[in-house]
Motif scaffolding. Structure first.
Motif: not given
Lengths: 230, 304
Positions: B25-27, B61-62, B162-166, B285-288
């Motif tokens: 969620x932060x990402x 989200x925050x 950071x990259x996956x957050x983006x 889904x991939x990032x999670x």
């Protein structure tokens, strides 16, 4: 002049017979709840017994049927008492966000302040020795503290006192006449996970590489799964 | 020679599923706010809707993300100790103060953004951009500073996070932009429709760029671990390519990064909004799954 104190421990694995007295004494001293331990004796067997891989539990003793195939020259059982190393550079203190994990300045014991710990589990994630646990009753992070209440009143820790073969020796590392200093200077000692740069203060004599390596044989070790189902 | 463990103690996992969800969620909201602020700073009129979509989701989200952190604490009522006792060597301490600064600056930025005050929204955008990067960057340091686990203790971890957050933030915004276009395009004049399509195109292109960067990070992480110490070698064999390989290699990297990137790169498939939607959902889904594998795969190998 005040005497400098830095507590440390030497464990002579040549003398360890695997009686688990240290583990039981610690449990009794600290009333640690079920499932968590401040000290435990890691036990492995190594050798060339053909059916060793199929053993799932220690009491499923397959070699009872053919004892001639699994005897002393072919295999051995090794013990390793595993406890907090009271490192000189403790990573748990470095990462604790509130400073609840601290190293006592006067004698170097790494302790947890129960009034300040918020239970964020970060110290547990960072500790390379897996000695920290969350007390399931109080929700507080706990670990071995060399029985600080006993040490302060001049007694040795409970595990050291319970050891029947005097394999565990506790003493002042800064005092050259103490037994620990003499053992460290005379014997070939080793510490656990030296590559982690934590500079531990628990030394082992006659440490075997297989018993010190957590990755050896752990995939075949079903004991913890059975234990969880109990 | 066989080695068999007869007795050993395993203390239960230290980082729970709540933290994996929190990281996700932060990402998401860090990614949304970085995209929103960048769109404002570039200052083109077409990017304005992107900035606004991002800003709304940052607020939503925050407001739910700290619940996961607080419920994960064993002593949740003591959370305020974090403000009293600052430990400069602990990334959790950094995170406490970044998490407090971030909503203040971003809130002021969002206020000026919706007021239409370009100058002040840019100024507060510049101020809140480092906190938006820090609010997700610190989670990468949290895992990176845990030196017991080889999967976490790598220098690539903060930038990888950071990259996956983006990716997750952009995929989320792309889903919202696609849904918004689907339900509103009939009432709009042709010019507005083209602007919306341009935004979707732009977001998907950036998304593909970050996916390629992510695959590069994964590649360098895995290959460097092969040339590292015994611990790292065994871990990468067991976790990345063993038990978690289906989740990590196939679900996260192939389905979550490579397939969506290919969908976006080819022009014919990029034109199809259905395929773009599928690509964005796969990326989310991939990032999670990546967070899940990072948290649980890292703790899978025993330490004692």
């Amino acid at each position: 002049m005040k005497k400098e104190v830095k507590w440390g421990m030497v464990i002579d694995l040549k003398r360890c017979v695997g009686c688990f007295a240290c583990q039981v004494a610690c449990k009794a001293e600290h009333e640690t709840p079920l499932g968590v331990w401040r000290i435990w004796v890691r036990t492995i067997q190594k050798g060339t017994y053909p059916e060793m891989a199929t053993l799932s539990l220690p009491w499923d003793c397959a070699y009872c049927e053919r004892p001639e195939e699994a005897r002393y020259p072919r295999m051995s059982v090794l013990f390793l008492p595993w406890l907090c190393n009271h490192c000189d550079r403790p990573i748990c203190n470095t990462v604790c966000p509130v400073g609840a994990a601290y190293k006592r300045k006067e004698d170097g014991i790494v302790m947890v302040d129960p009034h300040r710990c918020i239970g964020c589990n970060y110290c547990r994630a960072a500790c390379p020795y897996n000695v920290r646990f969350a007390n399931p009753i109080t929700g507080m992070i706990q670990k071995c503290d060399f029985c600080v209440h006993r040490v302060d009143s001049g007694l040795p820790p409970a595990c050291v006192e319970a050891c029947p073969t005097n394999a565990m020796v506790f003493g002042n590392l800064k005092d050259p006449s103490s037994k620990v200093s003499q053992l460290i200077s005379k014997e070939k000692v080793q510490v656990l996970k030296q590559n982690m740069a934590t500079y531990p203060n628990v030394y082992y004599i006659h440490l075997d590489k297989d018993v010190a390596d957590p990755l050896k044989g752990w995939e075949k070790h079903y004991y913890h799964k059975e234990y969880e189902n109990l | 020679m066989e080695v068999q463990v007869l007795y050993n103690v395993f203390h239960h996992e230290s980082v729970s599923l709540l933290i994996a969800i929190y990281f996700h969620i932060v990402g998401l909201h860090a990614g949304c706010s970085i995209v929103s602020i960048t769109a404002t700073l570039i200052g083109k009129k077409e990017y304005k809707p992107v900035a606004k979509i991002g800003a709304i989701f940052v607020i939503i989200l925050f407001s739910i993300s700290p619940i996961f952190l607080l419920t994960d604490l064993f002593q949740p009522l003591r959370f305020w100790y974090l403000f009293l006792h600052f430990n400069p060597t602990s990334p959790l301490s950094w995170g406490t103060f970044i998490l407090c600064a971030y909503p203040i600056f971003t809130g002021i930025y969002i206020y000026f953004l919706f007021k239409g005050n370009v100058r002040w929204s840019k100024i507060f955008g510049v101020i809140s951009l480092p906190t938006a990067i820090g609010v997700h960057g610190y989670t990468g340091f949290v895992l990176g500073f845990a030196k017991s686990r080889v999967l976490w203790n790598t220098a690539v971890m903060p930038s990888y996070f950071l990259c996956s957050a983006m990716i997750s933030g952009m995929a989320f915004m792309l889903i919202v932009a696609l849904v918004r276009y689907r339900f509103t395009y009939q009432d709009k004049p042709l010019e507005d429709r083209e602007k919306d399509l341009e935004i979707i195109d732009l977001l998907s292109k950036w998304l593909a760029g970050f996916m390629i960067l992510n695959v590069f990070y994964v590649f360098s992480d895995i290959t460097v671990m092969y040339y590292h110490t015994e611990d790292a070698f065994e871990t990468v064999e067991l976790v990345r390519l063993g038990k978690f390989s289906f989740l990590y290699i196939w679900v996260d990297n192939v389905l979550g990064n490579i397939v969506p990137a290919l969908i976006i790169i080819f022009r014919k498939t990029r034109k199809s909004h259905l395929l773009l939607l599928i690509a964005a959902i796969l990326a989310s889904i991939g990032v999670f799954v990546m967070r899940y594998v990072m948290v649980f795969g890292g703790q899978y190998v025993p330490l004692s």
